[in-house]
Design a protein around this motif. Sequence first.
Motif, PDB file in Angstrom:
ATOM      1  N   PRO A  89     -25.330  17.766  86.003  1.00 38.71           N
ATOM      2  CA  PRO A  89     -24.499  17.114  87.001  1.00 38.71           C
ATOM      3  C   PRO A  89     -24.649  17.748  88.377  1.00 38.71           C
ATOM      4  N   TYR A  90     -24.568  16.917  89.417  1.00 36.90           N
ATOM      5  CA  TYR A  90     -24.649  17.476  90.762  1.00 36.90           C
ATOM      6  C   TYR A  90     -23.718  16.779  91.759  1.00 36.90           C
ATOM      7  N   TYR A  91     -23.076  15.688  91.366  1.00 35.59           N
ATOM      8  CA  TYR A  91     -22.220  14.961  92.308  1.00 35.59           C
ATOM      9  C   TYR A  91     -21.107  14.266  91.534  1.00 35.59           C
ATOM     10  N   GLN A  92     -19.900  14.246  92.096  1.00 32.58           N
ATOM     11  CA  GLN A  92     -18.779  13.573  91.450  1.00 32.58           C
ATOM     12  C   GLN A  92     -18.267  12.414  92.296  1.00 32.58           C
ATOM     13  N   THR A  93     -17.807  11.363  91.622  1.00 35.72           N
ATOM     14  CA  THR A  93     -17.193  10.222  92.280  1.00 35.72           C
ATOM     15  C   THR A  93     -15.877   9.933  91.562  1.00 35.72           C
ATOM     16  N   LYS A  94     -14.806   9.725  92.329  1.00 36.81           N
ATOM     17  CA  LYS A  94     -13.521   9.350  91.716  1.00 36.81           C
ATOM     18  C   LYS A  94     -13.571   7.900  91.267  1.00 36.81           C
ATOM     19  N   LYS A  95     -13.045   7.638  90.070  1.00 43.40           N
ATOM     20  CA  LYS A  95     -12.968   6.276  89.550  1.00 43.40           C
ATOM     21  C   LYS A  95     -11.645   5.644  89.993  1.00 43.40           C
ATOM     22  N   ASP A  96     -11.662   4.332  90.155  1.00 47.37           N
ATOM     23  CA  ASP A  96     -10.412   3.606  90.391  1.00 47.37           C
ATOM     24  C   ASP A  96      -9.513   3.819  89.180  1.00 47.37           C
ATOM     25  N   GLY A  97      -8.279   4.170  89.405  1.00 45.39           N
ATOM     26  CA  GLY A  97      -7.357   4.390  88.297  1.00 45.39           C
ATOM     27  C   GLY A  97      -7.364   5.816  87.783  1.00 45.39           C
ATOM     28  N   GLY A  98      -8.137   6.700  88.405  1.00 43.37           N
ATOM     29  CA  GLY A  98      -8.159   8.108  87.996  1.00 43.37           C
ATOM     30  C   GLY A  98      -9.411   8.476  87.236  1.00 43.37           C
ATOM     31  N   GLY A  99      -9.652   9.743  87.141  1.00 39.69           N
ATOM     32  CA  GLY A  99     -10.835  10.249  86.462  1.00 39.69           C
ATOM     33  C   GLY A  99     -12.030  10.320  87.386  1.00 39.69           C
ATOM     34  N   HIS A 100     -13.145  10.764  86.836  1.00 34.11           N
ATOM     35  CA  HIS A 100     -14.367  10.961  87.606  1.00 34.11           C
ATOM     36  C   HIS A 100     -15.582  10.440  86.857  1.00 34.11           C
ATOM     37  N   VAL A 101     -16.609  10.168  87.612  1.00 33.54           N
ATOM     38  CA  VAL A 101     -17.948   9.930  87.079  1.00 33.54           C
ATOM     39  C   VAL A 101     -18.840  10.994  87.711  1.00 33.54           C
ATOM     40  N   LEU A 102     -19.619  11.678  86.876  1.00 34.95           N
ATOM     41  CA  LEU A 102     -20.537  12.700  87.367  1.00 34.95           C
ATOM     42  C   LEU A 102     -21.940  12.122  87.413  1.00 34.95           C
ATOM     43  N   THR A 103     -22.580  12.167  88.566  1.00 30.75           N
ATOM     44  CA  THR A 103     -23.973  11.746  88.698  1.00 30.75           C
ATOM     45  C   THR A 103     -24.834  12.935  88.286  1.00 30.75           C
ATOM     46  N   CYS A 104     -25.814  12.669  87.417  1.00 30.90           N
ATOM     47  CA  CYS A 104     -26.610  13.743  86.826  1.00 30.90           C
ATOM     48  C   CYS A 104     -28.101  13.481  86.980  1.00 30.90           C
ATOM     49  N   HIS A 105     -28.870  14.558  87.106  1.00 26.42           N
ATOM     50  CA  HIS A 105     -30.323  14.481  86.982  1.00 26.42           C
ATOM     51  C   HIS A 105     -30.626  14.296  85.502  1.00 26.42           C
ATOM     52  N   GLY A 106     -31.620  13.479  85.189  1.00 22.23           N
ATOM     53  CA  GLY A 106     -31.948  13.161  83.801  1.00 22.23           C
ATOM     54  C   GLY A 106     -33.038  14.029  83.215  1.00 22.23           C
ATOM     55  N   THR A 107     -33.479  13.641  82.018  1.00 25.66           N
ATOM     56  CA  THR A 107     -34.423  14.442  81.244  1.00 25.66           C
ATOM     57  C   THR A 107     -35.796  14.577  81.899  1.00 25.66           C
ATOM     58  N   ILE A 108     -36.262  13.548  82.584  1.00 28.86           N
ATOM     59  CA  ILE A 108     -37.591  13.642  83.219  1.00 28.86           C
ATOM     60  C   ILE A 108     -37.564  14.716  84.310  1.00 28.86           C
ATOM     61  N   GLY A 109     -36.513  14.729  85.112  1.00 30.39           N
ATOM     62  CA  GLY A 109     -36.398  15.734  86.157  1.00 30.39           C
ATOM     63  C   GLY A 109     -36.263  17.144  85.611  1.00 30.39           C
ATOM     64  N   ILE A 110     -35.648  17.277  84.438  1.00 29.25           N
ATOM     65  CA  ILE A 110     -35.472  18.605  83.833  1.00 29.25           C
ATOM     66  C   ILE A 110     -36.734  19.019  83.099  1.00 29.25           C
ATOM     67  N   TYR A 111     -37.093  18.267  82.054  1.00 30.43           N
ATOM     68  CA  TYR A 111     -38.226  18.659  81.219  1.00 30.43           C
ATOM     69  C   TYR A 111     -39.561  18.446  81.922  1.00 30.43           C
ATOM     70  N   GLY A 112     -39.645  17.406  82.764  1.00 35.10           N
ATOM     71  CA  GLY A 112     -40.893  17.181  83.499  1.00 35.10           C
ATOM     72  C   GLY A 112     -41.222  18.353  84.396  1.00 35.10           C
ATOM     73  N   ALA A 113     -40.206  18.881  85.087  1.00 34.04           N
ATOM     74  CA  ALA A 113     -40.435  20.028  85.976  1.00 34.04           C
ATOM     75  C   ALA A 113     -40.725  21.304  85.187  1.00 34.04           C
ATOM     76  N   LEU A 114     -40.072  21.470  84.037  1.00 32.78           N
ATOM     77  CA  LEU A 114     -40.278  22.680  83.239  1.00 32.78           C
ATOM     78  C   LEU A 114     -41.625  22.689  82.519  1.00 32.78           C
ATOM     79  N   LEU A 115     -42.078  21.504  82.096  1.00 38.48           N
ATOM     80  CA  LEU A 115     -43.281  21.415  81.281  1.00 38.48           C
ATOM     81  C   LEU A 115     -44.522  20.983  82.042  1.00 38.48           C
ATOM     82  N   ALA A 116     -44.378  20.692  83.329  1.00 44.90           N
ATOM     83  CA  ALA A 116     -45.527  20.239  84.111  1.00 44.90           C
ATOM     84  C   ALA A 116     -46.569  21.353  84.229  1.00 44.90           C
ATOM     85  N   PRO A 117     -47.851  21.009  84.036  1.00 40.36           N
ATOM     86  CA  PRO A 117     -48.886  22.029  84.206  1.00 40.36           C
ATOM     87  C   PRO A 117     -48.960  22.482  85.671  1.00 40.36           C
ATOM     88  N   SER A 118     -49.194  23.761  85.852  1.00 46.22           N
ATOM     89  CA  SER A 118     -49.242  24.259  87.231  1.00 46.22           C
ATOM     90  C   SER A 118     -50.651  24.330  87.768  1.00 46.22           C
TER      91      SER A 118
END
Length: 118
Positions: A89-118
């Motif tokens: 997660p890196y960003y939060q948005t308030k929902k109508d009626g309360g609560g939050h939604v968290l915007t997140c980087h997904g698996t490609i951004g995580i594993y792609g960067a970790l496993l990419a050949p250098s």
Amino acid sequence: MIDERTKDLPAERPLERRKGFEDLFSNGTVSGERTVGDYDLFDFGPTDYPDFTLPGDYGGTSGGAVWRIYLNVDGEKPEIAAVRLWGMPYYQTKKDGGGHVLTCHGTIGIYGALLAPS
């Protein structure tokens, strides 16, 4: 760590500063999967339960993690079959009626960067 779930603790030695942290483990709903530029993103909405208070502000969760847990359901007691890091997660948005939604980087951004050949 979520700021509102931290607290100052009494020092045990002179000039010492201590801080207490509380982690948060909550299930939720993944939605809004999309690609923006080179980033794969999704939204995570933590589930609100009547007997548990979700944070009023998720400030401090950047760098936290969204995990996908796979279960084997055989018999009465489910067992964990596998655990995968699913997002950051890196960003939060308030929902109508309360609560939050968290915007997140997904698996490609995580594993792609970790496993990419250098």
